[in-house]
Write an enzyme that holds these catalytic residues in place. Structure first.
Site, PDB file in Angstrom:
ATOM      1  N   CYS A  15     -17.221  28.912  44.401  1.00  0.00           N
ATOM      2  CA  CYS A  15     -16.300  28.794  43.335  1.00  0.00           C
ATOM      3  C   CYS A  15     -16.251  27.556  42.648  1.00  0.00           C
ATOM      4  O   CYS A  15     -16.092  26.582  43.363  1.00  0.00           O
ATOM      5  CB  CYS A  15     -14.872  29.246  43.862  1.00  0.00           C
ATOM      6  SG  CYS A  15     -13.417  28.871  42.625  1.00  0.00           S
ATOM      7  N   CYS A  23      -6.743  28.409  45.823  1.00  0.00           N
ATOM      8  CA  CYS A  23      -7.885  27.731  44.764  1.00  0.00           C
ATOM      9  C   CYS A  23      -7.142  27.379  43.541  1.00  0.00           C
ATOM     10  O   CYS A  23      -6.257  27.895  42.945  1.00  0.00           O
ATOM     11  CB  CYS A  23      -8.828  29.077  44.335  1.00  0.00           C
ATOM     12  SG  CYS A  23      -9.923  28.540  42.791  1.00  0.00           S
ATOM     13  N   GLU A  77      -4.161  44.454  -3.726  1.00  0.00           N
ATOM     14  CA  GLU A  77      -4.064  43.083  -3.971  1.00  0.00           C
ATOM     15  C   GLU A  77      -5.150  42.258  -3.087  1.00  0.00           C
ATOM     16  O   GLU A  77      -5.291  43.070  -2.108  1.00  0.00           O
ATOM     17  CB  GLU A  77      -2.371  42.571  -3.744  1.00  0.00           C
ATOM     18  CG  GLU A  77      -1.515  43.238  -4.691  1.00  0.00           C
ATOM     19  CD  GLU A  77      -0.246  43.060  -4.059  1.00  0.00           C
ATOM     20  OE1 GLU A  77       0.053  42.366  -3.201  1.00  0.00           O
ATOM     21  OE2 GLU A  77       0.787  43.757  -4.166  1.00  0.00           O
ATOM     22  N   ASP A 122      -5.838  34.703   2.564  1.00  0.00           N
ATOM     23  CA  ASP A 122      -5.900  34.082   4.029  1.00  0.00           C
ATOM     24  C   ASP A 122      -5.257  32.834   4.236  1.00  0.00           C
ATOM     25  O   ASP A 122      -5.783  31.832   4.239  1.00  0.00           O
ATOM     26  CB  ASP A 122      -7.493  34.086   4.489  1.00  0.00           C
ATOM     27  CG  ASP A 122      -7.387  33.970   5.949  1.00  0.00           C
ATOM     28  OD1 ASP A 122      -6.501  34.324   6.623  1.00  0.00           O
ATOM     29  OD2 ASP A 122      -8.743  33.680   6.430  1.00  0.00           O
ATOM     30  N   CYS A 157     -13.464  34.737  43.705  1.00  0.00           N
ATOM     31  CA  CYS A 157     -12.915  33.752  44.488  1.00  0.00           C
ATOM     32  C   CYS A 157     -11.747  34.394  45.209  1.00  0.00           C
ATOM     33  O   CYS A 157     -10.583  34.503  44.643  1.00  0.00           O
ATOM     34  CB  CYS A 157     -12.709  32.579  43.870  1.00  0.00           C
ATOM     35  SG  CYS A 157     -11.567  31.459  45.100  1.00  0.00           S
ATOM     36  N   TYR A 214       4.067  37.947  -3.682  1.00  0.00           N
ATOM     37  CA  TYR A 214       3.921  39.322  -3.802  1.00  0.00           C
ATOM     38  C   TYR A 214       5.006  40.208  -3.521  1.00  0.00           C
ATOM     39  O   TYR A 214       4.909  41.341  -3.414  1.00  0.00           O
ATOM     40  CB  TYR A 214       2.608  39.541  -3.130  1.00  0.00           C
ATOM     41  CG  TYR A 214       2.800  39.456  -1.555  1.00  0.00           C
ATOM     42  CD1 TYR A 214       3.502  39.864  -0.695  1.00  0.00           C
ATOM     43  CD2 TYR A 214       1.884  38.173  -1.123  1.00  0.00           C
ATOM     44  CE1 TYR A 214       3.679  39.775   0.705  1.00  0.00           C
ATOM     45  CE2 TYR A 214       1.707  38.055   0.151  1.00  0.00           C
ATOM     46  CZ  TYR A 214       2.801  38.486   0.906  1.00  0.00           C
ATOM     47  OH  TYR A 214       2.882  38.327   2.385  1.00  0.00           O
ATOM     48  N   CYS A 226     -12.795  25.511  43.618  1.00  0.00           N
ATOM     49  CA  CYS A 226     -12.164  25.115  44.899  1.00  0.00           C
ATOM     50  C   CYS A 226     -13.494  25.047  45.784  1.00  0.00           C
ATOM     51  O   CYS A 226     -13.466  24.473  47.031  1.00  0.00           O
ATOM     52  CB  CYS A 226     -11.221  26.042  45.428  1.00  0.00           C
ATOM     53  SG  CYS A 226     -12.196  27.751  45.879  1.00  0.00           S
ATOM     54  N   LYS A 240      -6.081  39.995  -0.050  1.00  0.00           N
ATOM     55  CA  LYS A 240      -5.252  39.477   1.128  1.00  0.00           C
ATOM     56  C   LYS A 240      -5.647  37.908   1.045  1.00  0.00           C
ATOM     57  O   LYS A 240      -6.735  37.713   1.686  1.00  0.00           O
ATOM     58  CB  LYS A 240      -5.690  40.524   2.335  1.00  0.00           C
ATOM     59  CG  LYS A 240      -4.858  40.214   3.549  1.00  0.00           C
ATOM     60  CD  LYS A 240      -4.983  41.151   4.696  1.00  0.00           C
ATOM     61  CE  LYS A 240      -4.128  40.992   5.808  1.00  0.00           C
ATOM     62  NZ  LYS A 240      -4.338  39.626   6.023  1.00  0.00           N
ATOM     63  N   LYS A 276      -9.459  45.125   6.070  1.00  0.00           N
ATOM     64  CA  LYS A 276     -10.219  43.713   6.449  1.00  0.00           C
ATOM     65  C   LYS A 276     -11.791  44.047   6.311  1.00  0.00           C
ATOM     66  O   LYS A 276     -12.344  45.078   6.499  1.00  0.00           O
ATOM     67  CB  LYS A 276      -9.795  43.737   8.187  1.00  0.00           C
ATOM     68  CG  LYS A 276      -8.419  43.644   8.184  1.00  0.00           C
ATOM     69  CD  LYS A 276      -8.075  42.087   7.792  1.00  0.00           C
ATOM     70  CE  LYS A 276      -7.044  41.432   8.914  1.00  0.00           C
ATOM     71  NZ  LYS A 276      -7.309  41.342   9.974  1.00  0.00           N
TER      72      LYS A 276
HETATM   73  S1  IVH Z   1       2.163  42.443   2.028  1.00  0.00           S
HETATM   74  C1  IVH Z   1       5.306  44.905   4.237  1.00  0.00           C
HETATM   75  N1  IVH Z   1       0.483  41.480   0.255  1.00  0.00           N
HETATM   76  O1  IVH Z   1      -0.993  39.571   5.144  1.00  0.00           O
HETATM   77  C2  IVH Z   1       4.579  44.141   3.443  1.00  0.00           C
HETATM   78  N2  IVH Z   1       0.580  40.647   2.483  1.00  0.00           N
HETATM   79  O2  IVH Z   1      -0.142  41.743   7.582  1.00  0.00           O
HETATM   80  C3  IVH Z   1       3.981  42.924   4.257  1.00  0.00           C
HETATM   81  N3  IVH Z   1      -0.898  38.962   2.979  1.00  0.00           N
HETATM   82  O3  IVH Z   1       0.706  37.651   7.044  1.00  0.00           O
HETATM   83  C4  IVH Z   1       2.863  42.062   3.719  1.00  0.00           C
HETATM   84  N4  IVH Z   1      -1.941  38.670   1.026  1.00  0.00           N
HETATM   85  O4  IVH Z   1       1.132  37.268   4.818  1.00  0.00           O
HETATM   86  C5  IVH Z   1       0.950  41.417   1.663  1.00  0.00           C
HETATM   87  N5  IVH Z   1      -0.956  40.580  -1.118  1.00  0.00           N
HETATM   88  C6  IVH Z   1      -0.542  40.465   0.033  1.00  0.00           C
HETATM   89  C7  IVH Z   1      -0.902  39.886   1.161  1.00  0.00           C
HETATM   90  C8  IVH Z   1      -0.370  39.870   2.362  1.00  0.00           C
HETATM   91  C9  IVH Z   1      -1.986  38.253   2.258  1.00  0.00           C
HETATM   92  C10 IVH Z   1      -0.572  38.526   4.509  1.00  0.00           C
HETATM   93  C11 IVH Z   1       0.623  38.460   4.753  1.00  0.00           C
HETATM   94  C12 IVH Z   1       0.644  38.983   6.156  1.00  0.00           C
HETATM   95  C13 IVH Z   1      -0.366  39.853   6.247  1.00  0.00           C
HETATM   96  C14 IVH Z   1       0.145  41.228   6.456  1.00  0.00           C
END
Ligand code: IVH
Length: 694
Positions: free
Chosen positions: A422, A445, A109, A113, A440, A240, A425, A111, A328
């Site tokens: 410093c 300070c 899926e 933001d 320092c 999700y 101070c 992620k 990531k």
């Molecule tokens: S699963 C145990 N799915 O990413 C299940 N998280 O550390 C944990 N996030 O802040 C989350 N998209 O809000 C999952 N498709 C997705 C996501 C997702 C964004 C965020 C989640 C959390 C961080 C996971």
């Protein structure tokens, strides 16, 4: 004159239009038609306030003003994910998975933001929307969540099934199940790029500060006390997760996502199922280049083992599921100019150079400062004032200068030298033998003092809730405190006289300070900021000496004999207690009633039984299900500190199983092996421990 029935019909039309527009992406009404219906609805509800319901689409425009957001406990902990930063780490993940399950299938899926939002539905009606908070407790922001147009206010009623097109049918097929239970839906609230840009343009024109990225903007919007403000921010939501998925008979993550879509939730369309890790890696790299064409920000992808049976096999580590990982995107490197170098003074007097940069966007936020660590680093990288430099975010968080770009020099760049005095101070700066840092040495300070206090109240130290750096700085500047001991002499009037402080928040601070007196020896030792003494060493010292007085008497040899204590630390500890200033501080703290020994059963020394032994010594303990007093990490820490072993699977060697709510298959296994099982209440009573959400 409109009847109640007309109103209901009108509301259905609006909800349906929203569903078509936001979820199906197939609008049936023009914007003007939709607006007209909404105005009609608002007019009727104004005339008949008694008809206004929580599920009315009029909630989309907001109107509720929250005094403050109430803290609420989540129905199950909200975990975080482990990270993978490259293909090799994804393969490692796959290998770990394959050690425990055969032929895993993965769902990938995006992620998103944004920020995690936990939605709770009862009888098919949205009852609560909460932020993640610390994973155990979040803030109730229901009224703001109702303004998110693609969060269903309720699932459709059975009658509506009849009016559905075949394409929409399935979303009601499971309606009965959904209506019976409480449902907890988790997903990501976010602000689309377009809304973000519009918002920032508006703010710029109004002379207001702009948001650094869509995530901050979304978070800020959801914390608006007036829900009408939140409503104008164009927030969206992707679902999700369904907490009760397994109880409801779902067997896979992909099945849940499909069902969420049928229930009327927005589910991200880029989710994909894979059988092969290499195909999945390929998809991740495709999405990495595609990300810029999306209408919202993503910071990676999430890979989840698809089948719940497999997920259960894999289980959890203390902080995250073993069946999922966040991939990531690699840190972005960006070029900018180093305008200046600023020196800050830390708690121990260390002078840290920070690069002041021409502001640039890096990995989703604006960066204007980056750490340069110390003079050696600056010299080694030959970084000069005025240089073009390459920066990134270390660990995706901390801005850092990677290197200078000497080929871009114009000749006007200057070498940097550490100041002799410093900057806080004005007293002499020295570089001690063998250290990279300049310091320092003035204990009075002002810069150091501030850091000392910020450290003292911090979470792992005295854990004074609400005592943030800005507040501590104000207290210092107003002359209300000079050292940590003075915190305990603060009065409500004194604190309330500060800027942006009401009597309520002043009292909260005093209450938190009062509570911190019972923190116990380990927290206090760390709080004192003795050089080299970190959280772990503080615990070891507390466990061994049990009181400040006993520790004071200890010599270097005795200290050094302890685990985690080296010669330098031992010398620093002795020097600390010899220093008259430390003695004065300790006297002040003791006079204020700060506990100078280990605290109760949960003190630094861990829980003990009456004989003083570690109470879980030699025990191998398995925990299953959700506990109300502890999260995974909390209970693990308790067991380990009590001398026990926290084990993830039940075997004949298991001493006992601690079973919380919704226990998993481990319970059955323990039963079959005849291993003792304690409920949470029983456990608490038997061992005299208590826990808390933290
Ligand atoms: S699963 C145990 N799915 O990413 C299940 N998280 O550390 C944990 N996030 O802040 C989350 N998209 O809000 C999952 N498709 C997705 C996501 C997702 C964004 C965020 C989640 C959390 C961080 C996971």
């Amino acid at each position: 004159m409109s009847s109640y029935d007309d109103l209901q019909k009108l509301k259905e039309r609006i909800l349906e239009a929203e569903y078509q527009y936001y979820i199906l992406d197939a609008p049936q009404l023009t914007d003007a038609e939709y607006d007209a219906l909404m105005l009609e609805l608002l007019a009727i509800e104004k005339e008949h306030p008694e008809w206004v319901e929580a599920t009315s689409p009029s909630k989309r425009v907001g109107g509720f003003v929250a005094e403050q957001f109430v803290k609420v406990a989540h129905y199950g902990p909200m975990l975080s994910l482990d990270n993978a930063f490259n293909a090799e780490e994804l393969r490692d993940f796959d290998r770990r998975v394959r050690e425990m399950v055969a032929d895993p299938e993965y769902v990938v899926e995006l992620k998103i933001d944004g920020l995690t939002l936990a939605l709770t539905y009862e009888d098919g009606v949205l009852r609560r929307g909460a932020t993640r908070g610390d994973g155990q407790t979040g803030e109730d922001i229901t009224e703001n969540v109702r303004t998110i147009r693609d969060v269903p206010l309720r699932f459709l009623t059975p009658q509506q099934t009849l009016q559905q097109t075949p394409q929409q049918m399935p979303r009601n097929a499971v309606l009965q199940t959904a209506m019976q239970a409480r449902l907890d839906i988790r997903g990501e609230g976010y602000m689309p790029k377009e809304s973000f840009q519009r918002l920032n343009t508006e703010r710029m024109e109004a002379g207001q500060p702009v948001f650094a990225n869509p995530r901050n903007a979304a978070a800020g919007s959801l914390r608006q006390q007036d829900s009408r403000m939140a409503a104008q921010r164009g927030l969206r939501y992707f679902a999700y997760q369904v907490l009760q998925a397994q109880e409801m008979g779902f067997t896979s993550q992909s099945g849940v996502l499909e069902q969420l879509r049928h229930w009327g939730f927005a589910v991200n369309p880029f989710m994909k199922v894979f059988g092969s890790i290499e195909d999945m890696i390929e998809y991740c790299s495709v999405m990495e280049t595609e990300r810029h064409s999306l209408s919202y920000d993503i910071d990676g992808l999430v890979v989840k083992v698809n089948h719940f049976a497999h997920q259960q096999e894999l289980g959890f580590t203390s902080k995250s599921p073993r069946w999922a990982i966040a991939y990531k995107f690699p840190a972005e490197r960006v070029e900018t100019t180093l305008l200046d170098i600023e020196i800050s003074v830390g708690r121990t007097g260390v002078l840290t150079p920070t690069g002041i940069l021409e502001e640039v966007a890096v990995a989703g936020s604006m960066v204007a400062r980056a750490t340069l660590h110390n003079l050696d680093t600056i010299r080694a990288k030959d970084i000069r004032l005025g240089d073009r430099v390459l920066i990134h975010k270390a660990g995706d968080i901390i801005p850092e200068v990677i290197r200078a770009l000497p080929e871009k020099r114009s000749g006007g760049e200057r070498e940097f030298t550490m100041p002799d005095m410093c900057p806080q101070c004005g007293l002499e700066v020295v570089r001690l033998n063998g250290e990279a840092a300049h310091r320092c040495l003035n204990p009075h300070c002002g810069g150091r003092r501030r850091e000392v206090i910020i450290h003292f109240v911090s979470r792992d130290a005295m854990n004074v809730e609400g005592a943030g750096p800005a507040l501590m700085t104000q207290l210092l500047q107003q002359g209300l405190i000079e050292d940590p001991g003075d915190l305990y002499t603060l009065t409500a009037e004194g604190v309330a006289s500060l800027e942006r402080m009401g009597t309520r928040s002043a009292q909260n601070l005093l209450d938190a300070l009062e509570a911190s007196k019972q923190r116990g020896l380990a927290g206090l030792l760390f709080a004192l900021g003795i050089r080299n003494v970190g959280v772990k060493a503080a615990r070891v010292l507390a466990m061994h000496f049990r009181s400040m007085d006993a520790l004071k008497q200890a010599g270097v040899e005795e200290l050094q004999a302890l685990p985690d204590v080296g010669r330098i630390m031992a010398q620093n500890i002795v020097a600390f207690f010899e220093d008259p200033a430390s003695r004065r501080l300790l006297d002040k703290l003791a006079a204020a009633g700060v506990l100078m020994s280990v605290s109760g059963p949960e003190g630094a020394d861990g829980p003990e039984d009456e004989t003083g032994k570690d109470m879980f010594a030699g025990a191998s303990i398995v925990v299953t299900g959700t506990l109300t007093r502890w999260d995974r990490r909390g209970i693990e820490e308790l067991i380990v500190r009590g001398g026990g072993k926290f084990s993830s699977s039940v075997s004949r060697k298991t001493t006992f199983v601690l079973a919380g709510e919704n226990p998993g298959s481990k319970l059955a296994k323990a039963e079959s092996l005849g291993i003792p099982i304690y409920g949470e209440a029983e456990f608490v009573e038997k061992f005299g421990v208590s826990g808390e959400f933290n």
